[in-house]
Design a protein around this motif. Structure first.
Motif, PDB file in Angstrom:
ATOM      1  N   GLN A  23      -3.399 -37.755  12.555  1.00 37.76           N
ATOM      2  CA  GLN A  23      -2.733 -38.671  11.621  1.00 37.76           C
ATOM      3  C   GLN A  23      -1.313 -38.201  11.317  1.00 37.76           C
ATOM      4  O   GLN A  23      -0.372 -39.005  11.265  1.00 37.76           O
ATOM      5  CB  GLN A  23      -3.537 -38.755  10.330  1.00 37.76           C
ATOM      6  CG  GLN A  23      -4.938 -39.331  10.481  1.00 37.76           C
ATOM      7  CD  GLN A  23      -5.766 -39.143   9.215  1.00 37.76           C
ATOM      8  OE1 GLN A  23      -5.224 -38.926   8.129  1.00 37.76           O
ATOM      9  NE2 GLN A  23      -7.081 -39.218   9.350  1.00 37.76           N
ATOM     10  N   LEU A  24      -1.178 -36.897  11.139  1.00 37.77           N
ATOM     11  CA  LEU A  24       0.131 -36.331  10.820  1.00 37.77           C
ATOM     12  C   LEU A  24       1.102 -36.523  11.979  1.00 37.77           C
ATOM     13  O   LEU A  24       2.279 -36.818  11.772  1.00 37.77           O
ATOM     14  CB  LEU A  24      -0.030 -34.846  10.499  1.00 37.77           C
ATOM     15  CG  LEU A  24       1.170 -34.114   9.913  1.00 37.77           C
ATOM     16  CD1 LEU A  24       1.592 -34.756   8.598  1.00 37.77           C
ATOM     17  CD2 LEU A  24       0.827 -32.643   9.697  1.00 37.77           C
ATOM     18  N   ALA A  58       9.650 -37.971   6.125  1.00 29.15           N
ATOM     19  CA  ALA A  58       8.478 -37.181   6.514  1.00 29.15           C
ATOM     20  C   ALA A  58       8.176 -36.096   5.490  1.00 29.15           C
ATOM     21  O   ALA A  58       7.015 -35.874   5.128  1.00 29.15           O
ATOM     22  CB  ALA A  58       8.703 -36.557   7.891  1.00 29.15           C
ATOM     23  N   ARG A  99      -5.069 -32.255   0.430  1.00 31.51           N
ATOM     24  CA  ARG A  99      -5.888 -32.075   1.619  1.00 31.51           C
ATOM     25  C   ARG A  99      -6.086 -30.599   1.945  1.00 31.51           C
ATOM     26  O   ARG A  99      -7.189 -30.150   2.265  1.00 31.51           O
ATOM     27  CB  ARG A  99      -5.253 -32.794   2.817  1.00 31.51           C
ATOM     28  CG  ARG A  99      -5.403 -34.305   2.781  1.00 31.51           C
ATOM     29  CD  ARG A  99      -4.725 -34.926   3.981  1.00 31.51           C
ATOM     30  NE  ARG A  99      -4.916 -36.372   4.014  1.00 31.51           N
ATOM     31  CZ  ARG A  99      -5.884 -36.992   4.672  1.00 31.51           C
ATOM     32  NH1 ARG A  99      -6.766 -36.277   5.348  1.00 31.51           N
ATOM     33  NH2 ARG A  99      -5.975 -38.300   4.665  1.00 31.51           N
ATOM     34  N   VAL A 135       2.515 -39.998  11.869  1.00 32.04           N
ATOM     35  CA  VAL A 135       3.479 -40.173  10.783  1.00 32.04           C
ATOM     36  C   VAL A 135       4.799 -39.483  11.108  1.00 32.04           C
ATOM     37  O   VAL A 135       5.883 -40.073  10.961  1.00 32.04           O
ATOM     38  CB  VAL A 135       2.894 -39.635   9.457  1.00 32.04           C
ATOM     39  CG1 VAL A 135       3.974 -39.571   8.382  1.00 32.04           C
ATOM     40  CG2 VAL A 135       1.742 -40.508   8.997  1.00 32.04           C
ATOM     41  N   LEU A 136       4.729 -38.243  11.569  1.00 36.22           N
ATOM     42  CA  LEU A 136       5.951 -37.495  11.858  1.00 36.22           C
ATOM     43  C   LEU A 136       6.715 -38.088  13.036  1.00 36.22           C
ATOM     44  O   LEU A 136       7.934 -37.936  13.125  1.00 36.22           O
ATOM     45  CB  LEU A 136       5.610 -36.026  12.149  1.00 36.22           C
ATOM     46  CG  LEU A 136       5.024 -35.225  10.978  1.00 36.22           C
ATOM     47  CD1 LEU A 136       4.712 -33.800  11.412  1.00 36.22           C
ATOM     48  CD2 LEU A 136       5.983 -35.209   9.797  1.00 36.22           C
ATOM     49  N   LEU A 162      -0.125 -33.497   1.651  1.00 38.85           N
ATOM     50  CA  LEU A 162      -0.613 -32.196   2.104  1.00 38.85           C
ATOM     51  C   LEU A 162      -1.313 -31.356   1.038  1.00 38.85           C
ATOM     52  O   LEU A 162      -2.386 -30.788   1.308  1.00 38.85           O
ATOM     53  CB  LEU A 162       0.539 -31.375   2.707  1.00 38.85           C
ATOM     54  CG  LEU A 162       0.859 -31.559   4.176  1.00 38.85           C
ATOM     55  CD1 LEU A 162       1.832 -30.481   4.627  1.00 38.85           C
ATOM     56  CD2 LEU A 162      -0.390 -31.516   5.036  1.00 38.85           C
ATOM     57  N   HIS A 203       6.584 -37.613   2.518  1.00 41.65           N
ATOM     58  CA  HIS A 203       5.185 -37.942   2.806  1.00 41.65           C
ATOM     59  C   HIS A 203       4.317 -36.695   2.752  1.00 41.65           C
ATOM     60  O   HIS A 203       3.221 -36.713   2.171  1.00 41.65           O
ATOM     61  CB  HIS A 203       5.091 -38.597   4.183  1.00 41.65           C
ATOM     62  CG  HIS A 203       3.687 -38.901   4.604  1.00 41.65           C
ATOM     63  ND1 HIS A 203       2.995 -39.992   4.146  1.00 41.65           N
ATOM     64  CD2 HIS A 203       2.832 -38.226   5.430  1.00 41.65           C
ATOM     65  CE1 HIS A 203       1.781 -40.002   4.676  1.00 41.65           C
ATOM     66  NE2 HIS A 203       1.656 -38.947   5.448  1.00 41.65           N
ATOM     67  N   LEU A 204       4.794 -35.603   3.350  1.00 41.69           N
ATOM     68  CA  LEU A 204       4.032 -34.357   3.336  1.00 41.69           C
ATOM     69  C   LEU A 204       3.820 -33.868   1.906  1.00 41.69           C
ATOM     70  O   LEU A 204       2.733 -33.399   1.554  1.00 41.69           O
ATOM     71  CB  LEU A 204       4.758 -33.289   4.144  1.00 41.69           C
ATOM     72  CG  LEU A 204       4.846 -33.510   5.659  1.00 41.69           C
ATOM     73  CD1 LEU A 204       5.650 -32.400   6.310  1.00 41.69           C
ATOM     74  CD2 LEU A 204       3.467 -33.597   6.276  1.00 41.69           C
ATOM     75  N   LEU A 220      -5.057 -26.988   8.278  1.00 40.13           N
ATOM     76  CA  LEU A 220      -4.202 -28.106   8.676  1.00 40.13           C
ATOM     77  C   LEU A 220      -4.530 -28.612  10.073  1.00 40.13           C
ATOM     78  O   LEU A 220      -4.587 -29.825  10.313  1.00 40.13           O
ATOM     79  CB  LEU A 220      -2.734 -27.686   8.619  1.00 40.13           C
ATOM     80  CG  LEU A 220      -1.706 -28.751   9.029  1.00 40.13           C
ATOM     81  CD1 LEU A 220      -1.752 -29.937   8.065  1.00 40.13           C
ATOM     82  CD2 LEU A 220      -0.304 -28.157   9.073  1.00 40.13           C
ATOM     83  N   PHE A 233      -6.853 -34.951  10.714  1.00 39.83           N
ATOM     84  CA  PHE A 233      -5.620 -35.040   9.943  1.00 39.83           C
ATOM     85  C   PHE A 233      -4.407 -34.655  10.790  1.00 39.83           C
ATOM     86  O   PHE A 233      -3.315 -35.185  10.585  1.00 39.83           O
ATOM     87  CB  PHE A 233      -5.697 -34.156   8.703  1.00 39.83           C
ATOM     88  CG  PHE A 233      -4.478 -34.258   7.827  1.00 39.83           C
ATOM     89  CD1 PHE A 233      -4.096 -35.482   7.305  1.00 39.83           C
ATOM     90  CD2 PHE A 233      -3.714 -33.142   7.537  1.00 39.83           C
ATOM     91  CE1 PHE A 233      -2.969 -35.593   6.507  1.00 39.83           C
ATOM     92  CE2 PHE A 233      -2.591 -33.242   6.740  1.00 39.83           C
ATOM     93  CZ  PHE A 233      -2.214 -34.469   6.218  1.00 39.83           C
ATOM     94  N   ALA A 234      -4.580 -33.738  11.764  1.00 38.29           N
ATOM     95  CA  ALA A 234      -3.475 -33.374  12.654  1.00 38.29           C
ATOM     96  C   ALA A 234      -3.024 -34.583  13.456  1.00 38.29           C
ATOM     97  O   ALA A 234      -1.822 -34.806  13.658  1.00 38.29           O
ATOM     98  CB  ALA A 234      -3.893 -32.231  13.581  1.00 38.29           C
TER      99      ALA A 234
END
Length: 261
Positions: free
Chosen positions: A112-113, A125, A136, A116-117, A133, A128-129, A87, A109-110
């Motif tokens: 991007q996350l 959230a 990925r 989003v968060l 997740l 979305h996860l 992750l 991705f961290a």
């Protein structure tokens, strides 16, 4: 301060070991205790004025006691063993004792996350996860290493009617060397197997202390005796069990600023 356990969507359970929320109102009269923690967490924090930030809080080897928290709420996602590198792009051992901005970690991705968060409400959230997740993480995970580290964690944990086994016995059961087992724990958990087991047992003391005598509790969770339990508890919590449960705590210190990468 109030805490609540939130349901973990089924599709996230291979990667997220638990989700909880914490809310702190006005400055509490008692210190805020950060307990020893063997897991890495992704924390979405909403401050007093509604400012939201996404953090990663690594494993905590010992308890700490703080003052000065007020009017903040957090949603905490506790990562399952073996989830940190897929992750976040780094081994769990690199996060021990640290709290860093999610967006500053190396995995694309961290970042991007974090974006989003930082803008979605907790319910949005999580939805979305649950959508992004699993695919990925499945693509980025080595299933055999993840299975080994999770089997090791299970063997080193307290369970009803079963106490943790020795590191050498776990290594033999998993058909790896003790050095390989330590490396698996460093990458997937952040702590050595022995220190993981110590934290797990002290957390069990914290959970079950009101239910039986100290001597009975020590025997039930695999300590040699009550003195051994007291020593371990004092090392990780800063005070012996009786002092902790009667409110005689170490001096509280101001909350620390986030340590950046």
């Amino acid at each position: 301060m109030s805490r609540e356990v939130l349901p973990t969507p089924e599709v996230l359970r291979p990667w997220i070991a638990g989700i909880g929320s914490v809310w702190v109102g006005d400055v509490p009269s008692e210190p805020f205790v950060h307990l020893p923690e063997a897991a890495t967490k992704v924390v979405v924090r909403t401050g007093e004025h509604g400012t939201r930030s996404a953090l990663v809080v690594g494993p905590r080897a010992r308890a700490s006691y703080h003052r000065g928290k007020r009017r903040a709420s957090c949603v905490e996602l506790r990562l399952a063993p073996g989830t940190v590198r897929p992750l976040l792009g780094i081994p769990a051992v690199d996060l021990v004792g640290r709290a860093v901005q999610l967006g500053e970690l190396p995995a694309p991705f961290a970042r991007q996350l974090a974006e989003v968060l930082g803008r979605l409400e907790p319910e949005e959230a999580l939805a979305h996860l649950a959508e992004v997740l699993p695919e990925r993480l499945a693509a980025a995970t080595d299933p055999s290493r993840t299975e080994l580290v999770r089997a090791g964690v299970d063997a080193m944990s307290v369970r009803t009617g079963r106490t943790p086994v020795h590191v050498g016995d776990v290594a033999r059961e998993l058909a790896v060397s003790e050095r390989q087992l330590r490396n698996l724990f460093a990458e997937g958990v952040g702590l050595s197997p022995k220190h993981y087991a110590r934290i797990n047992r002290v957390r069990t003391v914290l959970d079950h202390a009101p239910t039986c005598s100290w001597a009975e509790l020590a025997a039930a969770i695999g300590y040699y005796d009550q003195s051994h339990m007291t020593t371990d508890f004092r090392t990780l919590m800063g005070v012996p069990p009786r002092s902790y449960f009667t409110g005689r705590l170490p001096d509280a210190t101001p909350c620390q600023a986030i340590r950046r990468s």
